[in-house]
Design an enzyme around this catalytic site. Structure first.
Site, PDB file in Angstrom:
ATOM      1  N   GLU A 258      18.753  -4.189 -81.530  1.00  0.00           N
ATOM      2  CA  GLU A 258      18.682  -3.015 -82.335  1.00  0.00           C
ATOM      3  C   GLU A 258      17.767  -3.081 -83.247  1.00  0.00           C
ATOM      4  O   GLU A 258      17.716  -4.484 -84.014  1.00  0.00           O
ATOM      5  CB  GLU A 258      20.131  -2.992 -82.889  1.00  0.00           C
ATOM      6  CG  GLU A 258      20.295  -1.900 -83.759  1.00  0.00           C
ATOM      7  CD  GLU A 258      21.674  -1.419 -84.175  1.00  0.00           C
ATOM      8  OE1 GLU A 258      22.151  -1.911 -84.106  1.00  0.00           O
ATOM      9  OE2 GLU A 258      21.941  -0.210 -85.255  1.00  0.00           O
ATOM     10  N   CYS A 459      23.437   1.506 -83.918  1.00  0.00           N
ATOM     11  CA  CYS A 459      23.773   3.191 -84.917  1.00  0.00           C
ATOM     12  C   CYS A 459      22.280   3.422 -85.200  1.00  0.00           C
ATOM     13  O   CYS A 459      22.556   4.940 -85.309  1.00  0.00           O
ATOM     14  CB  CYS A 459      24.261   2.879 -86.517  1.00  0.00           C
ATOM     15  SG  CYS A 459      26.346   2.400 -86.406  1.00  0.00           S
ATOM     16  N   ASN A 589      26.921   6.120 -78.997  1.00  0.00           N
ATOM     17  CA  ASN A 589      27.279   4.510 -80.052  1.00  0.00           C
ATOM     18  C   ASN A 589      28.570   4.815 -80.561  1.00  0.00           C
ATOM     19  O   ASN A 589      28.616   5.203 -81.890  1.00  0.00           O
ATOM     20  CB  ASN A 589      26.578   4.683 -80.474  1.00  0.00           C
ATOM     21  CG  ASN A 589      26.056   3.044 -81.432  1.00  0.00           C
ATOM     22  OD1 ASN A 589      26.292   2.436 -80.317  1.00  0.00           O
ATOM     23  ND2 ASN A 589      26.128   2.978 -82.585  1.00  0.00           N
ATOM     24  N   GLU A 590      29.814   3.991 -79.701  1.00  0.00           N
ATOM     25  CA  GLU A 590      30.801   3.622 -81.170  1.00  0.00           C
ATOM     26  C   GLU A 590      31.069   5.471 -81.908  1.00  0.00           C
ATOM     27  O   GLU A 590      31.339   5.066 -82.694  1.00  0.00           O
ATOM     28  CB  GLU A 590      30.746   2.804 -81.983  1.00  0.00           C
ATOM     29  CG  GLU A 590      29.301   2.505 -82.688  1.00  0.00           C
ATOM     30  CD  GLU A 590      30.134   1.262 -83.597  1.00  0.00           C
ATOM     31  OE1 GLU A 590      30.560   0.553 -82.640  1.00  0.00           O
ATOM     32  OE2 GLU A 590      30.000   1.676 -84.583  1.00  0.00           O
TER      33      GLU A 590
HETATM   34  O1  AHR Z   1      26.065  -4.245 -84.544  1.00  0.00           O
HETATM   35  C1  AHR Z   1      25.412  -3.664 -85.600  1.00  0.00           C
HETATM   36  C2  AHR Z   1      25.918  -2.797 -86.123  1.00  0.00           C
HETATM   37  O2  AHR Z   1      27.823  -2.567 -85.479  1.00  0.00           O
HETATM   38  C3  AHR Z   1      25.506  -1.191 -85.197  1.00  0.00           C
HETATM   39  O3  AHR Z   1      24.818  -0.325 -85.249  1.00  0.00           O
HETATM   40  C4  AHR Z   1      26.807  -0.377 -84.644  1.00  0.00           C
HETATM   41  O4  AHR Z   1      26.336  -0.116 -83.293  1.00  0.00           O
HETATM   42  C5  AHR Z   1      27.694  -1.143 -84.705  1.00  0.00           C
HETATM   43  O5  AHR Z   1      28.595  -0.786 -86.196  1.00  0.00           O
END
Ligand code: AHR
Length: 867
Positions: A258, A459, A589-590
């Site tokens: 990321e 995120c 994503n979550e």
């Molecule tokens: O890994 C860091 C963050 O943690 C990621 O962006 C998110 O998916 C999670 O909350």
């Protein structure tokens, strides 16, 4: 010292183990429940009373429900919660959120313990809903929501709904919220709602709170044990069974990339010039740094002005460019890189820039690499500047090694000169790719032997608000035409490292690409943006969803389509005519599994399934290992028949110690697990031997469940020292060094020593104390390609463990030399590295496992892989 946890656990267990009826003989049939919040907005509390005179809180400041609206942590607030029981027995809770968004929160529960995902309908175009109430209208068969505006002249509003995600427009009402009661709890008067309910329901709340307290206690357990707790040496005996082997995933270890902590620009992406396109913007940092603008990292000598223009850019996506008004030749536009430009003596650097000048006398450009005290580290001169935008290229060979150079761009003329996309790129990138990756960092990733790489987040993939959703199309094509954007972690994404580069990198390191796209909703932690509410913001409007879905389908075509297809052609033009052979795509994503999410996820999923049935769609199950997003994410996956679900959780050591059967209980007939983000977190959030051992312990338990867990990736991966938004991370780095953590070596050992067959093993302990047993984990896997047996043992005890390993079923006919790799040290060590030994192994052997260690033993066997 005795084990302080055991007696506490036993006491707590007395409360949570269900007995016949209850522990008490003479309980009432019903009692009063008081539901209330606090002025800090922490969440919903409960207290009970028999007579409404004396009230008993259920747990000390235990919240049964928390608001999930807005930015992470302290901005998620619940004000004035109002609890209402509808005639169908369901509990509804509404609350106010903040002073800006004009939205109210709502959720439902059938037992006051498990709450469905929250929704945040907008009630007011502007202003705050200070106080909310909810009441059922038996005639209209729906709910009246009442709320009070923070504008004194506006008074009380009401609206009617029977669908909480679709509120009707507000009407003015004369009614006043009047169902609240004042109650004194612990000497303090609080406002809330009173409900007479069956005692059984209150009892359930008490049990739920005690279970939560028990889990918290378990989670607070640390690896360290006082050596005084060990009176006898610990011995274990192991005997893997070749007969009961089961196939496991050969994709278990991957990486999660990321762009967080400067992982892309200034990190893995090898570009050395910062803000090369002059596109940094105040909004990247939500206006919190006035220097963060098109001029950031740039300066001009001689007191000459540096102007930024947008009138006639190279490309509409890349609007800003620099303008120099040169009175006397010698004016230099200087870039400091990402806090210094590192160069190595003898290495070559590709310079490129766009320039334009309408002056009659146009000259070439001298470009120099210099030090702060005037040192010269290399220079070159380009061709003559053109009257229209012209890309100019040259090569600079560094004459010295430094981490702190800067680049000076000196037009050899006077008058107005316009410049953009000023780039300095090492030729020595990973695999020598142009526009590629920083060689040492990329090598550190490749060295993990990851089977897959997920990108671009996290995120970052779903973005901070709808406008910030990561749009993959903006990240491909010529660099000067890519559309940069704000990074939700508070900086800038140039998108020089974009989807094409991600795919190429995956291919270069032999990892399956796993792109993750937003499920038509931004991050639920999105900030409030001007007059747009925060959170999921209602998702991408339905009328734009077709275009969004098409863009996801285009992505698949870009990766896999024929070079003659519309998007496959773009891939070919970028230098990769062959398909990238994409097999997976993550949707979401979550996310908060709201109605808004479910609708959009299903639309995207259905479209992919129809057009590309061969692609595995990965679902998402929230940010935690429990709770409503986890439950509803899995339910949705089961409903849609998904093959893979992405789970995320960051847990303390105690969770890993006490949840070793987490995956043993998973239903094998449902989707498989992609554990997409996890890490062990200790207070102060650093990565040390304690966290690494917990991750090893967890991966050993995952390996046992490798028939249901398909993939895992530690998160986050990369972090630039001094520029972190998140700790711990797997690899830290600065401009010239790569600093793998202890956790990195655990991942590397699993990556290098993965198998595809799991062999169950009996294990006996010389001491059967639970606190000892849970600190030792073992696994036996076969790598069928090489016919090697791989033994992994995590010893989380403060003393060495003697082991007896019986390999009689493993068909080891002669003495073999095994390689044993060990990571060991003190729990707070942050720099320990694996050490390798050789061992002689026959039918049985007795390796000693050092205190606080993780060991991997690899042995050649004569087992026929087809057995
Ligand atoms: O890994 C860091 C963050 O943690 C990621 O962006 C998110 O998916 C999670 O909350």
């Amino acid at each position: 010292m005795r084990n302080i946890f055991l007696p506490v656990f036993m006491t707590v267990l007395l409360f949570v183990v269900p007995t016949k009826g209850s522990l008490y003989a003479n309980e009432p049939d019903s009692a009063y429940l008081f539901a209330y919040g606090d002025t800090n907005g922490n969440g919903l509390y409960f207290a009970w009373s028999i007579d409404q005179g004396s009230w008993h809180t259920i747990g000390h400041r235990h919240t049964f429900l928390k608001s999930d609206y807005g930015r992470w942590g302290s901005q998620k607030r619940m004000y004035n919660p109002f609890l209402y029981r509808a005639p169908d027995g369901k509990w509804h809770c509404t609350w106010s959120l903040n002073h800006e968004d004009g939205a109210v929160a709502h959720t439902v529960s059938s037992n006051l313990v498990y709450w469905e995902p929250q929704s945040y309908p907008v009630l007011m175009p502007l202003g705050n809903c200070l106080d909310t109430e909810i009441n059922y209208d038996p005639h209209k068969k729906g709910f009246h929501i009442l709320w009070q505006s923070d504008k004194p002249t506006e008074g009380i509003y009401q609206t009617f709904t029977n669908d909480f995600s679709q509120f009707t427009p507000a009407e003015k009402s004369k009614r006043h919220p009047n169902n609240r009661r004042e109650v004194t709890i612990g000497g303090v008067e609080v406002s809330g709602t009173v409900h007479r309910i069956a005692w059984e329901e209150i009892d359930r709340l008490i049990s739920a709170q005690r279970l939560a307290a028990y889990k918290q206690l378990q989670n607070s357990e640390r690896v360290a044990m006082n050596p005084g707790q060990f009176r006898e040496p610990v011995t274990i005996s192991l005997s893997p069974s070749a007969k009961e082997k089961k196939p496991i995933s050969d994709m278990l270890i991957g990486i999660f990339y990321e762009d967080i902590n400067y992982a892309a620009d200034g990190g893995l992406y090898a570009e050395l010039v910062q803000n090369r396109g002059f596109e940094y913007a105040l909004s990247d940092k939500e206006g919190r740094d006035e220097n963060w603008n098109s001029r950031f990292a740039w300066s001009v000598n001689n007191g000459s002005p540096l102007t930024i223009d947008t009138l006639s850019p190279i490309h509409a996506n890349n609007r800003h460019y620099a303008v120099l008004e040169i009175e006397k030749q010698g004016v230099a536009l200087i870039n400091e890189g990402f806090n210094g430009i590192p160069v190595k003596k003898g290495e070559k650097y590709n310079l490129s820039l766009f320039a334009r000048s309408t002056e009659k006398r146009r000259g070439p450009i001298l470009v120099r690499l210099t030090g702060k005290n005037g040192e010269l580290y290399g220079e070159t001169t380009t061709g003559r500047i053109g009257a229209g935008w012209k890309k100019m290229e040259a090569v600079i060979t560094a004459t010295a090694t430094t981490t702190d150079a800067r680049i000076e761009v000196i037009p050899q003329q006077t008058g107005r000169v316009e410049l953009d996309m000023i780039s300095l790129f090492p030729q020595n990138t990973f695999k020598g790719r142009k526009n590629g990756m920083r060689a040492d960092l990329a090598q550190a990733l490749a060295d993990l032997k990851p089977r897959f790489m997920r990108f671009p987040g996290g995120c970052v993939a779903h973005g901070d608000g709808i406008g910030n959703i990561y749009r993959w199309e903006n990240t491909i094509g010529p660099l000067e035409a890519r559309k940069p954007q704000r990074n939700l972690w508070g900086y800038h994404q140039s998108f020089g490292l974009g989807y094409h580069e991600y795919f190429q990198f995956c291919e270069d390191i032999g990892a399956e690409p796993v792109p993750v796209v937003a499920a038509g909703v931004p991050c639920q932690n999105s900030a409030h943006h001007g007059c747009v509410i925060g959170g999921q913001q209602g998702g991408i409007p339905m009328e734009e969803m077709d275009a969004y879905i098409q863009s996801v389908l285009n992505l698949i075509e870009y990766a896999n389509g024929d070079a003659k297809s519309e998007w496959g052609r773009k891939r070919a033009e970028a230098g990769h005519p062959k398909p990238f052979n994409l097999k997976y795509i993550g949707i979401g994503n979550e996310d908060l599994i709201s109605d808004i999410f479910v609708k959009r996820f299903t639309m995207i999923h259905d479209a992919i399934r129809e057009k590309y049935p061969e692609i595995t769609v990965i679902g998402t199950a929230g940010p935690f290992s429990e709770g409503s997003d986890y439950v509803e994410g899995w339910e949705l996956a089961t409903r849609l028949g998904l093959k893979l679900v992405d789970e995320h959780y960051y847990q303390p050591p105690g969770w890993y110690l006490n949840n070793q059967d987490f995956y043993d209980r998973y239903d094998r007939s449902k989707a498989k697990v992609y554990l997409g983000e996890y890490a062990a977190h200790v207070p102060n959030r650093h990565n040390n031997l304690e966290t690494a051992l917990c991750e090893a312990l967890h991966l050993i338990n995952v390996e046992r469940n490798g028939d249901i867990v398909e993939m895992t990736s530690y998160a986050p991966l990369l972090a630039k020292e001094g520029y972190t938004q998140w700790n711990p991370d797997l690899i830290y780095f600065n401009n010239s060094e790569v600093k793998p953590t202890v956790g990195y070596y655990v991942q590397k050992l699993f990556g290098h020593h993965s198998g595809n067959e799991y062999l169950p093993s009996g294990i006996s302990f010389s001491d059967n104390r639970e606190d000892i047993k849970k600190r030792i984990a073992t696994s036996f896997v076969m790598d069928k390609k090489t016919n090697e047996l791989i033994i992994k043992i995590a010893n989380l005890l403060p003393v060495p463990v003697s082991s007896f390993i019986d390999l009689s079923e493993m068909n080891i006919t002669k003495e073999e030399t095994a390689i044993m790799t060990v990571i060991k040290g003190n729990l707070d060590d942050r720099t320990v590295k694996p050490e390798e030994f050789t061992l002689s192994v026959q039918e049985d052997f007795n390796p000693e496992l050092p205190a606080y260690s993780f060991s991997v033993i690899r042995i050649k066997t004569n087992n026929n892989s087809s057995n």
